[in-house]
Scaffold this motif. Structure first.
Motif, short mmCIF file in Angstrom:
data_model
loop_
_atom_site.label_atom_id
_atom_site.label_comp_id
_atom_site.label_asym_id
_atom_site.label_seq_id
_atom_site.Cartn_x
_atom_site.Cartn_y
_atom_site.Cartn_z
N SER A 1 -3.32 4.12 7.51
CA SER A 1 -4.66 4.09 8.09
C SER A 1 -5.73 4.65 7.17
O SER A 1 -6.93 4.54 7.48
N SER A 2 -5.35 5.24 6.03
CA SER A 2 -6.34 5.94 5.21
C SER A 2 -6.10 5.74 3.72
O SER A 2 -5.15 6.31 3.16
N PRO A 3 -6.96 4.98 3.05
CA PRO A 3 -6.85 4.86 1.59
C PRO A 3 -6.96 6.21 0.88
O PRO A 3 -6.30 6.43 -0.14
N THR A 4 -7.77 7.10 1.42
CA THR A 4 -7.90 8.43 0.81
C THR A 4 -6.59 9.20 0.89
O THR A 4 -6.15 9.82 -0.09
N ALA A 5 -5.94 9.15 2.05
CA ALA A 5 -4.65 9.82 2.20
C ALA A 5 -3.62 9.23 1.25
O ALA A 5 -2.80 9.95 0.68
N ARG A 6 -3.66 7.92 1.05
CA ARG A 6 -2.72 7.28 0.12
C ARG A 6 -2.97 7.76 -1.31
O ARG A 6 -2.03 8.01 -2.06
N SER A 7 -4.22 7.87 -1.69
CA SER A 7 -4.55 8.31 -3.03
C SER A 7 -4.08 9.74 -3.28
O SER A 7 -3.52 10.06 -4.33
N ASP B 1 0.81 -1.22 0.00
CA ASP B 1 0.00 0.00 0.00
C ASP B 1 0.84 1.27 0.00
O ASP B 1 0.44 2.30 -0.54
N ARG C 1 1.79 6.12 9.90
CA ARG C 1 0.46 6.00 10.52
C ARG C 1 -0.61 6.68 9.67
O ARG C 1 -1.71 6.15 9.46
N GLY C 2 -0.27 7.86 9.14
CA GLY C 2 -1.25 8.60 8.35
C GLY C 2 -1.64 7.89 7.07
O GLY C 2 -2.83 7.82 6.71
#
Length: 346
Positions: free
Chosen positions: A311-317, A249, A307-308
């Protein structure tokens, strides 16, 4: 144009990946390529593709080692009869010059530690007709140390599709489908600072996993260090990095210094966000987006970024979004123009 690539080894490193890609794409710009190298898994693939490969023992920075490597490289020059030698990094340049004192030699400078820059410049001024770096920052360091003329050709990757789907890769490793994964692709040597990454991982709670793809002299110590941590998997040297990227990820790189890491470019090509040390070549690549820069040697900030994103697919995108980027054809045309210019000037 007959091009002999001289490189210490052809294993899993970024320079090695670049050589393999350049050899494969050389025909597109009129090259006939061969490789003089101390071995590695990429050598078998090159031979399978019909590329001439010449065995050269690794010099190991000793006079006797350099002499043995130069003698073997001289044999490669006699047999392949290159028009020009393309040496990757400083030790290979010394070997190539001793082996072929009258043939044109171009050095690709992938980077060294700050303490080694002055020594590298002294040697390169004596042995290389032209030096090309993979990042502007590296060129600046060489110029500051006294190397007058330095070309810059940013690294690029030669993309390939994933061969195995995400679920299959995870099942083979033993990772459940819903577990967030951070992937680090790096040799386990001091430059890459896996110790910083493991310290950061100790600050990442939950069921996430950290995959470490690579091997090296520090692996036993790192495995010992990781025993008290959760979810750390040592994958060893891998030939399927593109598949690992498909299954991960986030990627992470906590190096002390970098030229322009191929692992980072591979991650961006696979649209995986990168968490990486704010060092020269990395900073240049991520200037167009694609990840998060963290201070060098900062486990706390690295953990916060992990951590950010984990924990967040949106943050990864959002982090993976990127403008532009180099491509393999542009890289090959740039090298072709440079090498032909050097030949014309001899």
């Amino acid at each position: 144009m007959r091009v002999l690539h001289v490189i210490s080894e052809m294993g899993a490193g970024g320079a090695e990946a670049l050589v393999a890609g350049m050899v494969a794409a050389g025909g597109d710009v009129g090259w006939e390529s061969a490789v003089a190298s101390g071995g590695g898994f990429r050598v078998d693939a090159l031979r399978d593709d019909g590329v001439p490969v010449f065995d050269v023992p690794v010099a190991r920075r000793s006079p006797a080692g350099v002499a043995r490597a130069a003698w073997a490289t001289r044999g490669a020059v006699r047999r392949f009869k290159p028009d020009i030698l393309l040496a990757h990094n400083v030790s290979a340049s010394l070997t190539a010059r001793i082996a072929a004192p009258r043939r044109p030699l171009v050095t690709v400078f992938h980077g060294v530690a700050d303490a080694d820059v002055t020594g590298a410049v002294k040697l390169l001024r004596r042995v290389s007709d032209t030096v090309v770096t993979v990042a502007n920052a590296a060129a600046g360091r060489l110029r500051d140390a006294g190397l007058g003329s330095v070309a810059v050709i940013p690294n690029a990757i030669f993309p390939e599709p994933a061969r195995t789907d995400r679920a299959t890769v995870r099942a083979a490793i033993g990772t459940p489908p819903d577990v967030p994964v951070a992937l680090c692709v790096a040799r386990m040597e001091p430059q890459k600072r896996h110790d910083v990454l493991l310290d950061a991982w100790g600050l990442v709670p939950g069921k996430a996993e950290l995959w470490l793809a690579g091997d090296g002299s520090l692996r036993p110590a790192l495995e010992d260090r990781a025993r008290r941590l959760h979810g750390v998997r040592f994958l060893g040297t891998r030939t399927d990095v593109r598949d690992l990227l498909e299954a991960a990820d986030v990627t992470v790189l906590t190096s002390d210094w970098e030229g322009m890491p191929i692992a980072l470019l591979e991650s961006l090509a696979a649209e995986r966000p990168v968490i990486a040390s704010d060092v020269d070549g990395v900073r240049e690549v991520l200037a167009g987006g694609g990840g998060v820069l963290v201070p060098r040697r900062s486990p706390g900030q690295t953990a916060k970024a992990l951590r950010g994103l984990l924990s967040s697919p949106t943050a990864r995108s959002v982090a993976a979004a990127r403008d532009g980027g180099g491509d393999a054809l542009t890289l090959m045309k740039s090298y072709d123009e440079l090498l032909r210019t050097v030949l014309e000037g001899r």
